[in-house]
Design a protein around this motif. Structure first.
Motif, PDB file in Angstrom:
ATOM      1  N   ALA A  75       0.818  -1.213   0.000  1.00 34.92           N
ATOM      2  CA  ALA A  75       0.000   0.000   0.000  1.00 34.92           C
ATOM      3  C   ALA A  75       0.851   1.263   0.000  1.00 34.92           C
ATOM      4  O   ALA A  75       0.465   2.288  -0.568  1.00 34.92           O
ATOM      5  CB  ALA A  75      -0.939  -0.004   1.210  1.00 34.92           C
ATOM      6  N   SER A  76       2.011   1.222   0.650  1.00 35.51           N
ATOM      7  CA  SER A  76       2.868   2.403   0.728  1.00 35.51           C
ATOM      8  C   SER A  76       3.973   2.415  -0.310  1.00 35.51           C
ATOM      9  O   SER A  76       4.483   3.488  -0.655  1.00 35.51           O
ATOM     10  CB  SER A  76       3.480   2.493   2.131  1.00 35.51           C
ATOM     11  N   LEU A  77       4.351   1.228  -0.816  1.00 33.88           N
ATOM     12  CA  LEU A  77       5.505   1.161  -1.719  1.00 33.88           C
ATOM     13  C   LEU A  77       5.152   1.221  -3.197  1.00 33.88           C
ATOM     14  O   LEU A  77       6.017   1.525  -4.022  1.00 33.88           O
ATOM     15  CB  LEU A  77       6.297  -0.129  -1.454  1.00 33.88           C
ATOM     16  N   TRP A  78       3.877   0.906  -3.564  1.00 34.91           N
ATOM     17  CA  TRP A  78       3.611   0.782  -4.998  1.00 34.91           C
ATOM     18  C   TRP A  78       3.895   2.061  -5.782  1.00 34.91           C
ATOM     19  O   TRP A  78       4.401   1.974  -6.917  1.00 34.91           O
ATOM     20  CB  TRP A  78       2.182   0.284  -5.245  1.00 34.91           C
ATOM     21  N   PRO A  79       3.617   3.285  -5.255  1.00 36.47           N
ATOM     22  CA  PRO A  79       3.981   4.467  -6.060  1.00 36.47           C
ATOM     23  C   PRO A  79       5.488   4.578  -6.266  1.00 36.47           C
ATOM     24  O   PRO A  79       5.954   4.932  -7.359  1.00 36.47           O
ATOM     25  CB  PRO A  79       3.433   5.638  -5.234  1.00 36.47           C
ATOM     26  N   ALA A  80       6.250   4.243  -5.210  1.00 40.06           N
ATOM     27  CA  ALA A  80       7.702   4.314  -5.318  1.00 40.06           C
ATOM     28  C   ALA A  80       8.229   3.276  -6.296  1.00 40.06           C
ATOM     29  O   ALA A  80       9.153   3.547  -7.078  1.00 40.06           O
ATOM     30  CB  ALA A  80       8.345   4.121  -3.942  1.00 40.06           C
ATOM     31  N   VAL A  81       7.644   2.064  -6.273  1.00 44.58           N
ATOM     32  CA  VAL A  81       8.087   1.012  -7.193  1.00 44.58           C
ATOM     33  C   VAL A  81       7.820   1.421  -8.633  1.00 44.58           C
ATOM     34  O   VAL A  81       8.679   1.242  -9.515  1.00 44.58           O
ATOM     35  CB  VAL A  81       7.383  -0.319  -6.859  1.00 44.58           C
ATOM     36  N   ALA A  82       6.635   1.967  -8.897  1.00 43.10           N
ATOM     37  CA  ALA A  82       6.308   2.406 -10.263  1.00 43.10           C
ATOM     38  C   ALA A  82       7.259   3.505 -10.725  1.00 43.10           C
ATOM     39  O   ALA A  82       7.744   3.488 -11.867  1.00 43.10           O
ATOM     40  CB  ALA A  82       4.858   2.892 -10.317  1.00 43.10           C
ATOM     41  N   LEU A  83       7.558   4.453  -9.839  1.00 46.75           N
ATOM     42  CA  LEU A  83       8.470   5.538 -10.196  1.00 46.75           C
ATOM     43  C   LEU A  83       9.875   5.016 -10.427  1.00 46.75           C
ATOM     44  O   LEU A  83      10.552   5.408 -11.401  1.00 46.75           O
ATOM     45  CB  LEU A  83       8.462   6.601  -9.089  1.00 46.75           C
ATOM     46  N   LEU A  84      10.349   4.121  -9.552  1.00 46.68           N
ATOM     47  CA  LEU A  84      11.686   3.560  -9.717  1.00 46.68           C
ATOM     48  C   LEU A  84      11.779   2.734 -11.008  1.00 46.68           C
ATOM     49  O   LEU A  84      12.822   2.734 -11.672  1.00 46.68           O
ATOM     50  CB  LEU A  84      12.041   2.698  -8.505  1.00 46.68           C
ATOM     51  N   ALA A  85      10.712   2.009 -11.342  1.00 50.62           N
ATOM     52  CA  ALA A  85      10.723   1.243 -12.592  1.00 50.62           C
ATOM     53  C   ALA A  85      10.847   2.166 -13.787  1.00 50.62           C
ATOM     54  O   ALA A  85      11.559   1.866 -14.760  1.00 50.62           O
ATOM     55  CB  ALA A  85       9.442   0.411 -12.696  1.00 50.62           C
ATOM     56  N   SER A  86      10.171   3.298 -13.727  1.00 55.56           N
ATOM     57  CA  SER A  86      10.278   4.289 -14.798  1.00 55.56           C
ATOM     58  C   SER A  86      11.688   4.870 -14.869  1.00 55.56           C
ATOM     59  O   SER A  86      12.272   5.001 -15.953  1.00 55.56           O
ATOM     60  CB  SER A  86       9.249   5.406 -14.558  1.00 55.56           C
ATOM     61  N   VAL A  87      12.249   5.179 -13.690  1.00 57.86           N
ATOM     62  CA  VAL A  87      13.618   5.714 -13.645  1.00 57.86           C
ATOM     63  C   VAL A  87      14.610   4.666 -14.141  1.00 57.86           C
ATOM     64  O   VAL A  87      15.549   4.984 -14.895  1.00 57.86           O
ATOM     65  CB  VAL A  87      13.966   6.153 -12.206  1.00 57.86           C
TER      66      VAL A  87
END
Length: 523
Positions: A75-87
């Motif tokens: 719930a807390s990590l999915w935005p960070a994971v999506a952003l890191l995948a993009s980066v």
């Protein structure tokens, strides 16, 4: 009911589009002109896809080792994971055109993060579908994504290199947004239906319609099949257009492909739909040890046909492309549907199931990339046949051993009791008890849904009400729903307050409809 069906359709639609985006993201980064400059300039001894697979392997191991933590952190990590995948995708794309960091290190680091994000996002879609949609709906979503992906890839290949890179970098963010849309639709769909107390991403799960696998032999068969499908997918992908990034005739525009012939794409789509329906869905009632044998045989036959066509100097390259894509898609669909079945059939956490399958697939694929990348189609066909035969032998051994043990137990029982009837009667009584327990559980779930609606309980309070009515402890509830101890206590207090009761027994009386009878007796 109409609203529920509509929400189910929206959930499936968003999930299918999201899975299509993930497949397109992976294919474009490994096989298109926009990324070929980086692929050719990395300068490492192994194919770049090995580092992408390493990211999948790391994520799969984390799912296996920390399933509850991964569920809690999502719930807390999915935005960070999506952003890191993009980066990570962006780092891989620009590695050869910058001087701030060593190009090789930037590309390798980007690929590993890319793999982590890809598997994490794909697993979220599959877990949501597995827990909230039917098997047929899940198979349809995966099939639709496999059918649409070649068309979307062909469309994006026509973009300029800079535009193409920018679009691919944005795809992980698009995937994450589509998942949130699918989750919202699933939440609306499941809010008005009874729940068995389980949740996935905050959405009430479907009641477990099929009995969980508790027999050791069937459990062993499930794990054997999961391992076999992972190895099969890794081997088949070694021969398909995704086998080695930046290599093969699929990476050049001069060679005709399936998408250049609408008729072949239509044949591909019809064949994949037929595989999903006839080979996977229609065998749903078969014993687990037999259910996926038609899938294995279909994949072996398709690969054999591809080999025969590849040996013909006058064969149409587009037709060969179609057969190889079919072989890859059959394996992909079989892998994920088997993961869905096992996740719903065993008592092991779903994250651990999907992580184990993903880890084995990634590990086998890395071995293939490092050591078998130049193997011929014949050698790969032999590997697939060996995998199939080992699967059959392993399951047969487990089944035969189980049958022998049952015969010995049966003989011992007959010798002690002196009659076969006693054994049959006992079995019948056990089956009746199991059926009665299942019916009672479903009746309680339906009654809890009625009580929750009548007393205006929140979705989370409704979930806890079901578990309380089933006799679950507060410790079990906080572990099952990944909640803090104080949070569970607060929800229980609110439930008691809304129902106007003082303890669990009074609450159960309301659920079972006994409160009114007690009041009438007092009157």
């Amino acid at each position: 009911m109409t609203a529920s069906i509509k929400d189910a359709g929206l959930c499936a639609l968003f999930a299918a589009v999201g899975l299509t985006v993930n497949l397109t993201w992976c294919t474009l980064a490994g096989h298109t002109p926009g990324f070929n400059g980086t692929l050719s300039s990395i300068g490492v001894a192994v194919n770049p896809r090995a580092f992408f697979l390493a990211g999948i392997l790391v994520t799969g191991i984390a799912f296996v080792a920390l399933p509850r933590k991964m569920r809690e952190w999502d719930a807390s990590l999915w935005p960070a994971v999506a952003l890191l995948a993009s980066v990570g995708t962006g780092c891989f794309a620009i590695a050869a055109n910058q001087d701030a960091f060593p190009p090789i290190m930037l590309a390798i680091g980007g690929l590993i993060v890319f793999g982590v994000g890809y598997f994490w996002l794909t697993a979220r879609f599959m877990l949501l579908l597995a827990r909230t949609q039917s098997f047929a709906c899940t198979a349809a979503c995966v099939s639709a994504s496999l059918i649409a992906e070649p068309v979307l890839v062909a469309a994006m290949e026509r973009l300029g290199s800079a535009t193409q890179i920018g679009a691919v970098i944005a795809l992980p963010i698009v995937s994450a947004a589509l998942f949130q849309c699918a989750r919202s639709a699933a939440l609306k769909q499941r809010a008005c239906e009874a729940s068995g107390g389980r949740t996935v991403f905050g959405v009430p799960s479907l009641p477990n319609e099929g009995a969980r696998v508790s027999d050791p032999a069937e459990m062993r068969n499930a794990f054997i099949l999961a391992a076999a499908s992972s190895l099969l997918l890794a081997t088949v992908r070694g021969l398909s257009f995704v086998g080695l990034w930046g290599e093969g005739h699929f990476d050049t525009f001069e060679q005709p492909s399936m998408t250049s012939h609408p008729g072949l794409w239509a044949v591909y789509a019809i064949a994949l739909i037929g595989f999903a329906y006839l080979v996977l869905y229609r065998t749903a009632n078969w014993p687990l040890r037999l259910r996926f044998q038609p899938s294995f045989l279909t994949i072996i036959l398709t690969l054999a046909a591809s080999m025969i066509l590849a040996g013909d100097a006058h064969a149409d390259p587009a037709l060969l492309d179609t057969l190889m894509r079919l072989n890859d898609s059959f394996s992909h669909l079989m892998f994920w549907m088997l993961v869905v079945i096992i996740a719903n059939a065993v008592s092991i956490p779903s994250y651990r199931v999907i992580g184990a399958a993903g880890s084995l697939y990634a590990g086998a694929s890395i071995v293939w990339v490092l050591f078998l990348g130049k193997a011929s189609a014949v050698e790969n066909l032999i590997v697939i046949v060996v995998i199939y035969l080992l699967t059959i032998v392993s399951m047969h051994y487990g089944w035969d051993k189980r049958g022998t043990e049952r015969i010995e137990q049966h003989d011992a029982h007959d010798a002690a009791a002196g009659a076969n009837v006693a054994s049959d009667t006992e079995t019948t009584e056990q089956n009746e008890e199991g059926l009665g327990a299942l019916l009672m559980t479903r009746a309680i779930e339906r009654r809890c849904a009625e009580v929750a609606q009548a007393y205006r309980l929140s979705p989370r309070e409704s979930e806890i009400l079901v578990l309380l009515a089933q006799g679950r402890t507060r410790t079990y509830i906080q572990e099952e729903l990944v909640l803090a101890e104080n949070t569970v206590k607060t929800h229980v207090t609110h439930i008691y307050g809304k129902l106007g009761v003082r303890d669990r027994q009074d609450m159960i009386d309301i659920v079972l409809g006994l409160a009114d009878e007690k009041n009438e007796a007092k009157g």
